[in-house]
Scaffold this motif. Structure first.
Motif, mmCIF file in Angstrom:
data_model
loop_
_atom_site.group_PDB
_atom_site.id
_atom_site.type_symbol
_atom_site.label_atom_id
_atom_site.label_comp_id
_atom_site.label_asym_id
_atom_site.label_seq_id
_atom_site.Cartn_x
_atom_site.Cartn_y
_atom_site.Cartn_z
ATOM 1 N N LYS A 164 -4.838 -8.624 1.814
ATOM 2 C CA LYS A 164 -4.939 -8.218 0.560
ATOM 3 C C LYS A 164 -5.132 -6.887 0.293
ATOM 4 O O LYS A 164 -4.624 -5.918 -0.515
ATOM 5 C CB LYS A 164 -5.994 -8.963 0.028
ATOM 6 C CG LYS A 164 -6.204 -8.803 -1.633
ATOM 7 C CD LYS A 164 -7.401 -9.664 -1.928
ATOM 8 C CE LYS A 164 -7.437 -9.470 -3.406
ATOM 9 N NZ LYS A 164 -8.737 -9.769 -4.042
ATOM 10 N N GLU A 165 -6.159 -6.298 1.406
ATOM 11 C CA GLU A 165 -6.386 -4.941 1.315
ATOM 12 C C GLU A 165 -5.249 -3.977 1.677
ATOM 13 O O GLU A 165 -4.967 -2.932 1.025
ATOM 14 C CB GLU A 165 -7.522 -4.624 2.452
ATOM 15 C CG GLU A 165 -7.857 -3.188 2.239
ATOM 16 C CD GLU A 165 -9.240 -2.855 3.111
ATOM 17 O OE1 GLU A 165 -9.477 -1.697 3.552
ATOM 18 O OE2 GLU A 165 -9.785 -3.870 3.601
ATOM 19 N N PHE A 166 -4.234 -4.386 2.555
ATOM 20 C CA PHE A 166 -3.374 -3.515 2.979
ATOM 21 C C PHE A 166 -2.171 -3.648 1.670
ATOM 22 O O PHE A 166 -1.440 -2.721 1.473
ATOM 23 C CB PHE A 166 -2.569 -4.166 4.297
ATOM 24 C CG PHE A 166 -1.459 -3.367 4.634
ATOM 25 C CD1 PHE A 166 -1.478 -2.051 4.962
ATOM 26 C CD2 PHE A 166 0.007 -3.812 4.267
ATOM 27 C CE1 PHE A 166 -0.363 -1.285 5.673
ATOM 28 C CE2 PHE A 166 0.959 -3.136 5.013
ATOM 29 C CZ PHE A 166 0.875 -2.000 5.346
ATOM 30 N N TRP A 167 -2.067 -4.783 1.066
ATOM 31 C CA TRP A 167 -1.312 -4.827 0.047
ATOM 32 C C TRP A 167 -1.650 -3.960 -1.276
ATOM 33 O O TRP A 167 -0.893 -3.238 -1.965
ATOM 34 C CB TRP A 167 -0.957 -6.337 -0.778
ATOM 35 C CG TRP A 167 -0.056 -6.522 -1.866
ATOM 36 C CD1 TRP A 167 -0.518 -6.648 -3.021
ATOM 37 C CD2 TRP A 167 0.970 -6.295 -2.015
ATOM 38 N NE1 TRP A 167 0.408 -6.627 -3.920
ATOM 39 C CE2 TRP A 167 1.507 -6.213 -3.119
ATOM 40 C CE3 TRP A 167 2.206 -5.949 -0.882
ATOM 41 C CZ2 TRP A 167 3.042 -6.292 -3.639
ATOM 42 C CZ3 TRP A 167 3.606 -5.761 -1.357
ATOM 43 C CH2 TRP A 167 3.751 -6.080 -2.668
ATOM 44 N N GLU A 168 -3.052 -3.718 -1.390
ATOM 45 C CA GLU A 168 -3.394 -2.944 -2.602
ATOM 46 C C GLU A 168 -3.212 -1.408 -1.951
ATOM 47 O O GLU A 168 -3.001 -0.605 -3.017
ATOM 48 C CB GLU A 168 -4.879 -3.277 -2.700
ATOM 49 C CG GLU A 168 -5.284 -4.429 -3.267
ATOM 50 C CD GLU A 168 -4.860 -4.524 -4.629
ATOM 51 O OE1 GLU A 168 -4.820 -3.846 -5.401
ATOM 52 O OE2 GLU A 168 -4.424 -5.736 -5.020
ATOM 53 N N PHE A 169 -3.263 -1.273 -0.734
ATOM 54 C CA PHE A 169 -3.105 0.089 -0.111
ATOM 55 C C PHE A 169 -1.555 0.470 -0.657
ATOM 56 O O PHE A 169 -1.167 1.653 -1.113
ATOM 57 C CB PHE A 169 -3.408 0.382 1.217
ATOM 58 C CG PHE A 169 -2.709 1.516 1.924
ATOM 59 C CD1 PHE A 169 -3.436 2.633 1.727
ATOM 60 C CD2 PHE A 169 -1.469 1.267 2.887
ATOM 61 C CE1 PHE A 169 -2.930 3.897 2.421
ATOM 62 C CE2 PHE A 169 -0.880 2.530 3.524
ATOM 63 C CZ PHE A 169 -1.604 3.733 3.281
ATOM 64 N N LEU A 170 -0.762 -0.295 -0.330
ATOM 65 C CA LEU A 170 0.858 -0.069 -0.630
ATOM 66 C C LEU A 170 1.078 0.062 -2.125
ATOM 67 O O LEU A 170 1.751 0.972 -2.487
ATOM 68 C CB LEU A 170 1.732 -1.302 -0.122
ATOM 69 C CG LEU A 170 1.635 -1.520 1.499
ATOM 70 C CD1 LEU A 170 2.496 -2.679 1.862
ATOM 71 C CD2 LEU A 170 2.204 -0.566 1.965
#
Length: 52
Positions: A8-14
């Motif tokens: 989830k954190e990586f998706w928010e970063f993207l």
């Protein structure tokens, strides 16, 4: 549960950084990793190694 927060954190970063071009690279690396893990101790391994 921790993996979900990392994803989830990586998706928010993207989304925030507009780095959508990283997604196909990561998917490809994940598929190759899964291929290596699943064929490591199976009877399909000689056929996969013959392809490369």
């Amino acid at each position: 549960m921790a993996n979900q927060s990392i994803i989830k954190e990586f998706w928010e970063f993207l989304k925030f950084r507009k780095r959508y071009w990283l997604l196909p690279i990561l998917i490809t690396l994940g598929l190759f990793g899964a291929l290596i893990v699943f064929t490591e101790s199976s009877s399909v391994a000689p056929f996969i190694y013959a392809l490369f």
